[in-house]
Design a protein around this motif. Structure first.
Motif, mmCIF file in Angstrom:
data_model
loop_
_atom_site.group_PDB
_atom_site.id
_atom_site.type_symbol
_atom_site.label_atom_id
_atom_site.label_comp_id
_atom_site.label_asym_id
_atom_site.label_seq_id
_atom_site.Cartn_x
_atom_site.Cartn_y
_atom_site.Cartn_z
ATOM 1 N N ARG A 110 0.809 -1.220 0.000
ATOM 2 C CA ARG A 110 0.000 0.000 0.000
ATOM 3 C C ARG A 110 0.840 1.267 0.000
ATOM 4 O O ARG A 110 0.506 2.248 -0.661
ATOM 5 C CB ARG A 110 -0.946 -0.012 1.209
ATOM 6 C CG ARG A 110 -1.973 1.114 1.184
ATOM 7 C CD ARG A 110 -3.049 0.909 2.225
ATOM 8 N NE ARG A 110 -2.573 1.083 3.585
ATOM 9 C CZ ARG A 110 -2.490 0.136 4.500
ATOM 10 N NH1 ARG A 110 -2.829 -1.102 4.185
ATOM 11 N NH2 ARG A 110 -2.065 0.386 5.718
ATOM 12 N N ILE A 111 1.944 1.244 0.751
ATOM 13 C CA ILE A 111 2.766 2.464 0.872
ATOM 14 C C ILE A 111 4.065 2.351 0.070
ATOM 15 O O ILE A 111 4.924 3.213 0.166
ATOM 16 C CB ILE A 111 3.085 2.778 2.350
ATOM 17 C CG1 ILE A 111 4.022 1.726 2.952
ATOM 18 C CG2 ILE A 111 1.807 2.931 3.161
ATOM 19 C CD1 ILE A 111 4.530 2.079 4.350
ATOM 20 N N ASN A 112 4.180 1.264 -0.705
ATOM 21 C CA ASN A 112 5.371 1.012 -1.517
ATOM 22 C C ASN A 112 6.634 0.954 -0.646
ATOM 23 O O ASN A 112 7.667 1.538 -0.975
ATOM 24 C CB ASN A 112 5.526 2.090 -2.606
ATOM 25 C CG ASN A 112 6.523 1.668 -3.675
ATOM 26 O OD1 ASN A 112 6.693 0.489 -3.961
ATOM 27 N ND2 ASN A 112 7.210 2.650 -4.251
ATOM 28 N N ALA A 113 6.529 0.251 0.458
ATOM 29 C CA ALA A 113 7.654 0.117 1.382
ATOM 30 C C ALA A 113 8.659 -0.904 0.857
ATOM 31 O O ALA A 113 8.275 -1.980 0.401
ATOM 32 C CB ALA A 113 7.154 -0.308 2.763
ATOM 33 N N LYS A 114 9.923 -0.569 0.931
ATOM 34 C CA LYS A 114 10.988 -1.474 0.480
ATOM 35 C C LYS A 114 11.978 -1.801 1.595
ATOM 36 O O LYS A 114 12.504 -2.905 1.649
ATOM 37 C CB LYS A 114 11.738 -0.850 -0.712
ATOM 38 C CG LYS A 114 10.852 -0.564 -1.922
ATOM 39 C CD LYS A 114 10.176 -1.827 -2.459
ATOM 40 C CE LYS A 114 9.307 -1.526 -3.673
ATOM 41 N NZ LYS A 114 8.554 -2.721 -4.115
ATOM 42 N N ASN A 136 11.392 -6.548 -4.715
ATOM 43 C CA ASN A 136 12.499 -5.588 -4.575
ATOM 44 C C ASN A 136 12.688 -5.063 -3.143
ATOM 45 O O ASN A 136 13.268 -3.998 -2.948
ATOM 46 C CB ASN A 136 12.302 -4.395 -5.520
ATOM 47 C CG ASN A 136 12.305 -4.817 -6.978
ATOM 48 O OD1 ASN A 136 13.076 -5.678 -7.377
ATOM 49 N ND2 ASN A 136 11.416 -4.224 -7.768
ATOM 50 N N SER A 137 12.205 -5.809 -2.174
ATOM 51 C CA SER A 137 12.379 -5.370 -0.782
ATOM 52 C C SER A 137 13.801 -5.644 -0.310
ATOM 53 O O SER A 137 14.482 -6.549 -0.780
ATOM 54 C CB SER A 137 11.386 -6.104 0.120
ATOM 55 O OG SER A 137 11.545 -7.513 0.007
ATOM 56 N N GLN A 138 14.240 -4.819 0.625
ATOM 57 C CA GLN A 138 15.540 -4.977 1.268
ATOM 58 C C GLN A 138 15.301 -5.080 2.768
ATOM 59 O O GLN A 138 14.869 -4.125 3.410
ATOM 60 C CB GLN A 138 16.466 -3.811 0.939
ATOM 61 C CG GLN A 138 16.947 -3.801 -0.514
ATOM 62 C CD GLN A 138 17.769 -5.044 -0.861
ATOM 63 O OE1 GLN A 138 18.614 -5.491 -0.077
ATOM 64 N NE2 GLN A 138 17.516 -5.613 -2.037
ATOM 65 N N ILE A 139 15.582 -6.243 3.320
ATOM 66 C CA ILE A 139 15.269 -6.531 4.715
ATOM 67 C C ILE A 139 16.548 -6.535 5.545
ATOM 68 O O ILE A 139 17.572 -7.074 5.131
ATOM 69 C CB ILE A 139 14.597 -7.919 4.861
ATOM 70 C CG1 ILE A 139 13.518 -8.124 3.782
ATOM 71 C CG2 ILE A 139 14.049 -8.093 6.270
ATOM 72 C CD1 ILE A 139 12.351 -7.204 3.850
ATOM 73 N N THR A 140 16.484 -5.918 6.718
ATOM 74 C CA THR A 140 17.550 -6.041 7.710
ATOM 75 C C THR A 140 17.011 -6.911 8.831
ATOM 76 O O THR A 140 15.978 -6.601 9.424
ATOM 77 C CB THR A 140 17.977 -4.672 8.270
ATOM 78 O OG1 THR A 140 18.466 -3.857 7.198
ATOM 79 C CG2 THR A 140 19.079 -4.833 9.313
ATOM 80 N N ALA A 141 17.680 -8.035 9.096
ATOM 81 C CA ALA A 141 17.217 -8.996 10.098
ATOM 82 C C ALA A 141 18.202 -9.017 11.272
ATOM 83 O O ALA A 141 19.389 -9.277 11.088
ATOM 84 C CB ALA A 141 17.092 -10.387 9.490
ATOM 85 N N ASN A 163 20.198 -12.506 -1.119
ATOM 86 C CA ASN A 163 20.692 -11.218 -1.606
ATOM 87 C C ASN A 163 19.811 -10.045 -1.190
ATOM 88 O O ASN A 163 20.177 -8.885 -1.388
ATOM 89 C CB ASN A 163 20.826 -11.249 -3.128
ATOM 90 C CG ASN A 163 21.903 -12.205 -3.594
ATOM 91 O OD1 ASN A 163 22.889 -12.436 -2.891
ATOM 92 N ND2 ASN A 163 21.722 -12.785 -4.773
ATOM 93 N N GLN A 164 18.640 -10.356 -0.622
ATOM 94 C CA GLN A 164 17.724 -9.287 -0.197
ATOM 95 C C GLN A 164 17.774 -9.018 1.305
ATOM 96 O O GLN A 164 17.142 -8.079 1.779
ATOM 97 C CB GLN A 164 16.274 -9.667 -0.558
ATOM 98 C CG GLN A 164 15.967 -9.649 -2.041
ATOM 99 C CD GLN A 164 14.552 -10.135 -2.296
ATOM 100 O OE1 GLN A 164 14.346 -11.218 -2.843
ATOM 101 N NE2 GLN A 164 13.557 -9.360 -1.885
ATOM 102 N N ILE A 165 18.528 -9.822 2.031
ATOM 103 C CA ILE A 165 18.514 -9.707 3.494
ATOM 104 C C ILE A 165 19.915 -9.459 4.027
ATOM 105 O O ILE A 165 20.862 -10.165 3.690
ATOM 106 C CB ILE A 165 17.937 -10.970 4.156
ATOM 107 C CG1 ILE A 165 16.554 -11.292 3.585
ATOM 108 C CG2 ILE A 165 17.856 -10.786 5.668
ATOM 109 C CD1 ILE A 165 15.937 -12.568 4.139
ATOM 110 N N THR A 166 20.032 -8.442 4.890
ATOM 111 C CA THR A 166 21.262 -8.171 5.621
ATOM 112 C C THR A 166 21.067 -8.618 7.058
ATOM 113 O O THR A 166 20.118 -8.189 7.727
ATOM 114 C CB THR A 166 21.591 -6.661 5.607
ATOM 115 O OG1 THR A 166 21.741 -6.230 4.254
ATOM 116 C CG2 THR A 166 22.879 -6.380 6.378
ATOM 117 N N PHE A 167 21.928 -9.502 7.526
ATOM 118 C CA PHE A 167 21.812 -10.024 8.889
ATOM 119 C C PHE A 167 22.775 -9.287 9.818
ATOM 120 O O PHE A 167 23.948 -9.100 9.492
ATOM 121 C CB PHE A 167 22.108 -11.522 8.906
ATOM 122 C CG PHE A 167 21.085 -12.331 8.151
ATOM 123 C CD1 PHE A 167 19.888 -12.704 8.751
ATOM 124 C CD2 PHE A 167 21.309 -12.700 6.829
ATOM 125 C CE1 PHE A 167 18.940 -13.445 8.065
ATOM 126 C CE2 PHE A 167 20.365 -13.438 6.129
ATOM 127 C CZ PHE A 167 19.178 -13.807 6.751
#
Length: 306
Positions: A110-114, A136-141, A163-167
């Motif tokens: 809805r808010i185009n959150a990435k 195209n999301s970029q997640i920090t876990a 490749n989409q997640i930074t731990f």
């Protein structure tokens, strides 16, 4: 002994311990040890089982009887239609948490959150699911446990989203710098310390660090509610899972924080084991969306500080 006979015996053994879903547990253990799907067991129920396999099967039945979570034996758990590896270092993903993940996905679209931050990631079930279903999301876990992060990284790789997640190994926000996120989500430890010993044996065998929310169960909520504002973009959301009986306590925490002048509470029918909370900032004004899951009823109420 045939597959059918072994399953019947395994089910009876588990029933004697008053465990939930003994028939399903017996079947899952058989599927795991034979490395076959459920349909195979149905079609080949008269197949004779090798004695060594049979011995291992009943040893696993005994482990479950003694309180070892079945997922710690099979090392598999389905969540959001994805397969996750789990072991004794992480909380086993629950189906109830899918409600939280689905809501975050809806908000993100809805808010185009990435950019999304997942606190207390554990097995990575939330982070991996969000990466998988939000384009195209970029997640920090984030997790404080090195062992849990190893499991989460394995799950990210297994589901092709590494490749989409930074731990990040961190105690909540401590090592995150000054980055800001569209959404912060967390399923933190929230069980009261003195309640843990009253839980079922299999839950008590999950990592205490993933269960213990302190004396009042609110230790992590206090930190997250107070600090999240500094890490959210304008118009961002904070989404939390809470215990079924914690809505009032968490709402009080938010009201005590002057950054949250309005609380909107939504209640819907879903189950009675967990509740989900979502908090949303809009035009310099924080709105707190509190979603409380209860059984067999649905209502809405709007709470605004005096």
């Amino acid at each position: 002994m045939t597959i059918k006979q072994a399953l019947e015996k395994g089910t009876i053994m588990l029933k004697g311990e008053n465990l939930d879903s003994p028939k399903i547990k017996a079947r899952l253990l058989m599927q795991d040890i034979l490395n076959k799907p459920r349909t195979y067991l149905l079609v080949h129920d008269n197949q004779i089982i090798n004695e060594k396999i049979l011995e291992k099967y009943f040893k696993n039945i005994e482990k479950v009887k003694n309180g070892i979570p079945i997922e710690h034996i099979t090392h598999q758990k389905e969540f959001m239609k994805l397969s996750f590896y789990v072991n004794e270092n992480v909380l086993i993903p629950r189906q109830d948490t899918e409600v939280l993940v689905e809501e975050v996905i809806s908000i993100a679209k809805r808010i185009n959150a990435k950019k999304i931050l997942d606190l207390c990631t554990g097995s990575g079930s939330i982070a991996v699911s969000l990466a998988k279903y939000i384009e195209n999301s970029q997640i920090t876990a984030v997790d404080i446990s090195k062992e849990a992060l190893m499991v989460a990284k394995k799950n990210a790789k297994n589901n092709n989203v590494e490749n989409q997640i930074t731990f990040v190994k961190s105690d909540l926000f401590n090592k995150l710098g000054k980055e800001k996120y569209d959404i912060i989500v967390s399923n933190p430890p929230y069980i009261k310390k003195d309640v843990i010993k009253k839980l079922s044996k299999d839950v008590q065998n999950e990592p205490i660090i993933a269960l213990d929310g302190g004396k009042d169960g609110l230790v992590f909520y206090k930190k997250i509610v107070n600090e999240a504002i500094d890490y959210l973009k304008l118009g961002g959301y904070l989404c939390l899972e809470i215990g079924y009986d914690q809505k009032k306590d968490v709402m009080d925490l938010i009201k005590e924080n002057n950054e949250y002048p309005e609380i909107i509470s939504y209640c819907w029918m879903q189950g009675e084991n967990d509740a989900k909370d979502y908090y949303d900032e809009y035009e310099n004004n924080w709105k707190c969306h509190v979603n409380d899951l209860k059984a067999n009823w649905e209502s809405k109420n709007y709470i605004t500080p005096n």
